[in-house]
Design an enzyme around this catalytic site. Structure first.
Site, PDB file in Angstrom:
ATOM      1  N   ASP A 331      56.593 102.796  50.506  1.00  0.00           N
ATOM      2  CA  ASP A 331      55.859 101.874  49.574  1.00  0.00           C
ATOM      3  C   ASP A 331      56.600 101.568  48.391  1.00  0.00           C
ATOM      4  OD1 ASP A 331      54.137 103.041  51.515  1.00  0.00           O
ATOM      5  OD2 ASP A 331      53.064 101.183  51.216  1.00  0.00           O
ATOM      6  N   LYS A 332      56.583 100.377  47.714  1.00  0.00           N
ATOM      7  CA  LYS A 332      57.059 100.267  46.287  1.00  0.00           C
ATOM      8  C   LYS A 332      56.147 100.611  45.224  1.00  0.00           C
ATOM      9  CE  LYS A 332      58.930  97.122  42.955  1.00  0.00           C
ATOM     10  NZ  LYS A 332      59.217  95.787  42.520  1.00  0.00           N
TER      11      LYS A 332
END
Length: 694
Positions: A331-332
């Site tokens: 995930d960012k």
């Protein structure tokens, strides 16, 4: 997130927000041995107490197969170089798995007694079937008729790996227009489409000898095509060889004396790249000498995409993004920990850049030499530590206490699972152009459109979007390069190619080829993931949780546990439906590709109609211009979280005090942790728990 997608359970759920800050969403990779990545470090303050999950992953060394090699720049009549490393898809359910048999024999093993080998390893019936299959292939190609016979031939299972290796080589040497693969110890023979393409450019004798040369892989050996005075034709041969097997060999044209014509002529010579033989199996002493070729480390990143982090690291280290390998994309908007391997960088050098990358939200630790890179999917799963803030009732809910709703929701998903959708990260959440749109353009061979979509700017005034806006309006690749930050590796690589070759179909194809294979295929996989999500919703809306005739299921029959998951997929019969022989968690749906089986019910027809709406009714899921090959795979419809634990604020002195806090400005928070298998999304699991699009 995806308002149109279905839910599995009927509980009411609750509202809340996630990812208010990166520290609210912590992801820790669980490696193939079930160990949390980086758990030996003592400075991971965000990571909770040690959590382990079970799971196994078979390690496989990289193999060289001339049928699965990427396109290199070719046709310029000079030796070409590879900038790219090929990675497999990140799916956990690969359709076809081949072992290393074909590369098990070292170079220089001598000429094979082909007929003797085949006679000794195959019985008479198998030999006859092989010869007939080969004859049928040749006859069909020579007559240019459409093939009506089987597309492949199984020679049965051979247990001994060395015998399989001998058989692979013997078949390919005797029938160079065929390829062989191993599926769970079973030898399968198929037509070599690359041979057919080369045969259009050169004689049958040259094509035979070229593919025999490739299969033999003898160190320091060369192959030379016949003299060819036609420069355009030579360019076509250069392009073919470098397109099909440019990672294995390199080509160059030489002037030679033509004794017949009494003049100079030009020949194309092919030789193996030096690195080909460095990848062969080494003796233990050699392995120790080469151990520093790869350096493993734990990457901690905050509020960064995986590709962005790699861009920063490659820029600091002076290596290519394709020199990095990893097991999965994280995930960012989170704090994530994952294993990573970089080649051509010593551990000491990696330690030196620690302070330089920290200001970018990156830290590296647990640095040590290893002998090989990582593969996508080479992990058990991920551990998630999530804080859900601003807890509130659903607007239509006033019957039960918020705490009861939360406990009911978590227990339902813990025991009953969730629909295994791909999460919004897969598609570029909040972006004006999502990754699946780019993937669709690539599958439709719309290279210019794909580039335009890639450079579509967001409504933000920052250097990256100003550069994208400049390109989108002017198609000025050189000017855009000057505006784009150095760490944007993908964009800069693509722009350099566009500046050299132009914003044309051919130029854009070369631009896509300039970025690593794993990044190119990411966009195609995003499109396939979108179709899977829609198929899962259609399946549940049409048939619910009941397993019905025509469904595909993951068989758990005793004695078949060792088989690849793709070989354990079967179609449900009417009798099995009536007997309720399978449960919904065993149902799988195909990720579209060229080698998958569709359900034999309304869902299969839905797939065909849905692909037709996107113009892909005739799609072969191979983009030859980009060397993208999408065989497809299967994904389980329902998944379960493991090791679930959660914590709510405790009730205070007066009963009901906590309920009041749910509606106040100082809302309560839910702290929840769980493990998920590889390729499962925590946001999707939370969506099912909360019944709220996040």
């Amino acid at each position: 997130m995806f308002p149109s997608l279905s839910y599995l359970h009927s509980h009411m759920g609750f509202c809340g927000t996630i990812k208010n800050s990166p520290s609210d969403f912590i992801v820790v990779e669980i490696d193939a041995q079930g160990q949390s990545v980086g758990q030996s470090r003592n400075d991971f303050s965000e990571i909770p107490g040690e959590q382990r999950s079970s799971g196994k992953c078979n390690h496989k060394k990289p193999r060289l197969d001339p049928q699965k090699l990427r396109l290199e720049d070719g046709g310029n009549e000079e030796f070409t170089s590879s900038l790219d490393q090929q990675s497999g898809p990140e799916e956990i359910l690969k359709f076809a798995r081949e072992d290393e048999d074909c590369s098990a024999l070292s170079a220089g093993d001598g000429e094979w007694e082909k007929d003797g080998i085949l006679e000794s390893l195959l019985n008479t019936a198998a030999n006859e079937s092989l010869n007939q299959f080969a004859c049928d292939i040749k006859d069909t190609w020579n007559s240019e008729a459409e093939r009506t016979g089987p597309s492949e031939l199984s020679l049965g299972a051979i247990v001994d790996k060395k015998q399989r290796a001998c058989l692979h080589s013997a078949i390919r040497q005797k029938f160079p227009f065929l390829i062989t693969v191993t599926k769970n110890r079973e030898i399968v023979v198929k037509p070599n489409i690359d041979y057919k393409e080369l045969r259009r450019l050169v004689s049958e004798e040259e094509a035979d000898n070229f593919f025999r040369y490739l299969d033999a892989k003898r160190e320091n050996s060369k192959f030379t095509f016949k003299p060819d005075p036609d420069k355009e034709h030579r360019k076509a041969v250069h392009h073919f060889v470098n397109q099909r097997c440019g990672k294995l060999v390199e080509t160059k044209s030489f002037s030679v004396a033509d004794s017949v014509a009494g003049s100079q002529s030009v020949v194309i010579t092919v030789r193996f790249r030096e690195k080909t033989f460095r990848l062969r199996k080494r003796r233990p002493s050699e392995s120790r000498d080469k151990q520093d070729e790869y350096t493993a480390f734990t990457l901690r990143k905050e509020n960064l995409e995986t590709f962005e982090a790699i861009g920063y690291l490659s820029s600091e280290l002076g290596v290519l993004p394709s020199d990095f390998s990893y097991s999965g994309i994280k995930d960012k908007k989170a704090i994530t920990y994952q294993a990573m391997v970089v080649k051509k960088v010593a551990p000491e050098r990696l330690k030196e850049i620690g302070s330089a990358v920290e200001k970018k939200g990156i830290s590296v630790s647990n640095i040590h030499p290893v002998q090989q890179p990582l593969r996508l999917g080479q992990l058990t799963g991920n551990r998630f530590e999530i804080t859900v803030r601003d807890l509130k009732r659903q607007t239509r809910d006033s019957a039960a206490s918020p705490k009861e709703r939360i406990l009911e929701a978590i227990e339902n998903v813990k025991t009953g699972g969730f629909i295994n959708y791909y999460g919004p990260q897969r598609f570029g959440q909040w972006q004006s152009v999502q990754t699946d749109q780019i993937g669709l353009a690539l599958l439709n061979n719309e290279m210019v459109k794909a580039v335009k979509l890639f450079f579509t700017p967001e409504e933000l005034d920052d250097p990256v979007n100003r550069a994208k806006k400049h390109f989108f309006q002017t198609e000025d690749a050189k000017g855009t390069l000057a505006l784009l930050p150095e760490y944007k590796i993908r964009e800069r690589s693509l722009l350099r190619a566009l500046n050299r070759y132009g914003v044309t179909q051919e130029g854009c194809a070369r631009g896509w080829l300039s970025i690593p294979h794993s990044m190119r295929i990411f966009y195609v996989h995003a499109y396939c993931s979108k179709i899977w999500n829609e198929a899962a919703s259609y399946r549940l809306e049409t048939y619910g949780s009941k397993v019905i005739e025509g469904d595909l299921v993951f068989s758990e029959e005793r004695g078949r546990e060792h088989l690849p998951l793709s070989d354990r997929v079967r179609v449900i019969s009417a009798e099995e439906e009536a007997a309720n022989a399978y449960a919904v968690h065993q149902v799988v749906l195909p990720m579209v590709g060229h080698s998958i089986l569709y359900p034999k019910n309304k869902v299969g027809q839905w797939y065909r109609e849905r692909l037709g709406r996107d113009g892909l009714q005739e799609c072969k899921f191979r983009v030859s211009a980009l060397q993208l090959n999408v065989p497809g795979c299967y994904r389980q419809l329902v998944k379960y979280p493991r090791n679930v634990s959660y914590r709510l604020p405790e009730n205070r002195d007066v009963d009901g005090k906590m309920e009041a806090s749910f509606c106040s400005e100082q809302s309560a928070s839910l702290h929840i942790s769980f493990d998920l298998d590889a390729s499962c999304y925590a946001t999707v699991c939370l969506r099912e728990i909360m019944k709220c699009d996040l």
